[in-house]
Design a protein around this motif. Structure first.
Motif, mmCIF file in Angstrom:
data_model
loop_
_atom_site.group_PDB
_atom_site.id
_atom_site.type_symbol
_atom_site.label_atom_id
_atom_site.label_comp_id
_atom_site.label_asym_id
_atom_site.label_seq_id
_atom_site.Cartn_x
_atom_site.Cartn_y
_atom_site.Cartn_z
ATOM 1 N N CYS A 165 0.854 -1.189 0.000
ATOM 2 C CA CYS A 165 0.000 0.000 0.000
ATOM 3 C C CYS A 165 0.893 1.243 0.000
ATOM 4 N N CYS A 187 0.406 3.157 3.536
ATOM 5 C CA CYS A 187 0.747 2.640 4.869
ATOM 6 C C CYS A 187 1.707 1.462 4.831
ATOM 7 N N ARG A 235 1.226 -1.545 4.135
ATOM 8 C CA ARG A 235 0.672 -2.888 4.364
ATOM 9 C C ARG A 235 0.454 -3.565 3.010
ATOM 10 N N CYS A 274 -4.201 -0.816 0.377
ATOM 11 C CA CYS A 274 -4.831 -1.812 1.249
ATOM 12 C C CYS A 274 -6.342 -1.522 1.281
ATOM 13 N N HIS A 287 -7.261 1.944 2.874
ATOM 14 C CA HIS A 287 -6.933 3.115 2.050
ATOM 15 C C HIS A 287 -7.684 3.120 0.720
#
Ligand SMILES: Nc1ncnc2c1ncn2[C@@H]1O[C@H](COP(=O)(O)OP(=O)(O)O)[C@@H](O)[C@H]1O
Ligand SMILES: Cc1cn([C@H]2C[C@H](O)[C@@H](COP(=O)(O)O)O2)c(=O)[nH]c1=O
Ligand SMILES: [Zn+2]
Length: 281
Positions: free
Chosen positions: A220, A223, A225, A252, A255
């Motif tokens: 992502c 972030c 992830r 992700c 988001h």
């Protein structure tokens, strides 16, 4: 009375002494299938180092010679379909190129196809987001592949890689024929979903045909992830919109939802601004 399963068993073990050969019944295929191997980064261990005969030719030879079992004839001819999906920037093209190059390294004849709609890096090669390249055929439809190559060259191809599969409307029919009838190994890479997370093109339609399915993730951008979705950063609403990091980002779930809200809010603000401007004039 003979049971269906005992009839099947004798059919499968019967030597092909007569020129008539068995229909490629899909009902029988599970009995013959090879071990499930979802790891696309490694070449197939069952590959002979090099083959002088194409799978189809080998199968034909077994039939003509009248030697070998029906099982051998069908195994020699049977293809495979491996599907790689995921959002943009997940490494789908990287995995596809690795797999196709690994197959070429075992002596197989490989061919790579991409959609001619994607002209981001020219039409003569497939290029990953970090610049790895491989020569390819850029086609409007997969059905044109055999004609482009010519029958003889097509028969010699063992492995067909397809990138940007979401752009090919005839993906299902092509994969069916190439794997089931022509004995090819097909490796397909494409987006499972579009920027709205709706199914994209025919990619999901070939899942029931596949030997293996791999969903890759990106990172992502907001972030770090795992990212399973692609967010479109612009207001453009048509499904097909060629672009890279300028237009899209991997995100992700959280988001993706946040991003959709921001885009929707921006659209509303712009609409209001436009209508107040019209009212002022
Ligand atoms: N947000 C990003 N923008 C540009 N390149 C990225 C981004 N995220 C990852 N990459 C690079 O893209 C590579 C994957 O490229 P590629 O195989 O073409 O992906 P895909 O075909 O799934 O879009 C990653 O290994 C990474 O180096
Ligand atoms: C999400 C989404 C993507 N596209 C386009 C954008 C790119 O040109 C390709 C995907 O390329 P990649 O190899 O997977 O990075 O598809 C689109 O047209 N519509 C979409 O919704
Ligand atoms: Zn995130």
């Amino acid at each position: 009375m003979r049971s269906i399963s005992s009839a099947m068993r004798s059919l499968l073990s019967a030597p092909t002494s007569s020129p008539a050969f068995l229909p490629r019944s899909t009902a029988l295929r599970p009995l013959l299938s090879l071990p499930f191997r979802p790891d696309l980064s490694r070449p197939r261990p069952l590959a002979p180092p090099a083959r002088s005969l194409s799978k189809k030719a080998a199968a034909a030879k077994i039939r003509i010679d009248g030697r070998g079992s029906a099982m051998e004839a069908r195994e020699a001819q049977s293809g495979e379909i491996h599907v790689i999906v995921g959002p943009m920037f997940a490494g789908k093209t990287t995995a596809l190129l690795r797999r196709v190059q690994a197959e070429a390294g075992t002596g197989r004849t490989v061919a790579l196809i991409k959609s001619d709609k994607d002209n981001r890096y020219g039409l003569d090669s497939v290029v990953t987001h970090d610049g790895t390249k491989m020569a390819c055929w850029a086609l409007p439809e997969l059905s044109t592949f055999q004609d482009k190559l010519g029958r003889e060259a097509y028969d010699k191809v063992d492995v067909i890689g397809i990138d940007e599969a979401q752009f090919f409307d005839d993906l299902h029919d092509f994969c069916c024929k190439a794997a089931d009838h022509d004995g090819k190994i097909i490796v397909v890479a494409g987006l499972d979903g579009d920027y709205k997370r709706n199914k994209f093109g025919s990619v999901l339609d070939i899942i029931p045909l596949a030997n293996s399915v791999t969903k890759l993730t990106a990172r992502c951008e907001l972030c770090d992830r795992r990212a399973s979705f692609t967010l479109r950063k612009t207001q453009e609403t048509r499904t097909e919109l060629i672009g890279g990091a300028d237009v899209y980002m991997p995100v992700c779930r959280q988001h993706y939802l946040d991003g959709q809200l921001v885009i929707e809010a921006t659209r509303i603000v712009m609409d209001i601004e436009r209508s107040t401007e019209v009212a002022r004039c």
